[in-house]
Design an enzyme around this catalytic site. Structure first.
Site, mmCIF file in Angstrom:
data_model
loop_
_atom_site.group_PDB
_atom_site.id
_atom_site.type_symbol
_atom_site.label_atom_id
_atom_site.label_comp_id
_atom_site.label_asym_id
_atom_site.label_seq_id
_atom_site.Cartn_x
_atom_site.Cartn_y
_atom_site.Cartn_z
ATOM 1 N N ALA A 1 -28.884 -50.838 -33.795
ATOM 2 C CA ALA A 1 -29.902 -51.232 -33.003
ATOM 3 C C ALA A 1 -30.396 -49.698 -32.484
ATOM 4 O O ALA A 1 -31.622 -49.284 -32.507
ATOM 5 C CB ALA A 1 -29.826 -52.026 -31.996
ATOM 6 N N CYS A 2 -29.456 -49.086 -32.027
ATOM 7 C CA CYS A 2 -29.756 -47.482 -31.360
ATOM 8 C C CYS A 2 -30.302 -46.715 -32.617
ATOM 9 O O CYS A 2 -31.187 -45.928 -32.434
ATOM 10 C CB CYS A 2 -28.744 -46.941 -30.627
ATOM 11 S SG CYS A 2 -28.316 -47.911 -29.216
#
Length: 157
Positions: free
Chosen positions: A46-47
């Site tokens: 996600a990052c």
């Protein structure tokens, strides 16, 4: 835990190490709009998605007068690897003790799979050229965040 920032308040100044180990301060960006985003961990799916969205939008954000800075509790060496892996072209800063995240109310209680713990709250603060908070967004989603932020800033016509 600090109170959440609101538009019009002064953004807390900070000085943190970037992926090359050099000091970067919020005051270095004075006179420009600056998007300061907090993300939990380098090199996680996600990052990486969020960072790549900022990377891919960086030229148009800069053309509209915005700089981008990412902050996480990762050590400098992890940031350097993340920058290299994703070819990131904006500063990532190390806030290992999470003092800056605390000051920005981006560190606090989280819940995941029924477990409660303290951690980084994915957040974005837009700081205006005078060092004041223009936009404060907390508990954001990584996917689609940059597009939403662009709409909120009225950068997409």
């Amino acid at each position: 835990m600090a109170e959440r920032l609101t538009p019009g308040t002064a953004a807390p100044d900070f000085t943190l190490k970037n992926a090359e180990g050099k000091d970067v301060s919020l005051s270095d960006f004075r006179g420009r709009n600056t998007i300061v985003y907090f993300y939990p961990a380098a090199s996680t799916p996600a990052c990486a998605k969020q960072a790549c969205d900022f990377r891919d939008s960086l030229a148009s954000l800069q053309a509209a007068g915005y700089e981008v800075v990412g902050i996480s509790p990762d050590p400098v060496k992890d940031l350097a690897r993340f920058v290299a892996e994703e070819a990131l072209t904006f500063p990532l800063l190390s806030d290992e003790g999470h003092a800056v995240a605390d000051a920005y109310a981006a560190w606090g209680e989280k819940k995941n799979y029924g477990r409660t713990y303290m951690g980084l709250i994915r957040s974005t603060i837009v700081v205006d050229p005078d060092g004041k908070v223009a936009v404060a967004q907390y508990n954001i989603r990584a996917t689609g965040h940059v597009a939403k932020l662009r709409r909120d800033l009225k950068l997409d016509k």
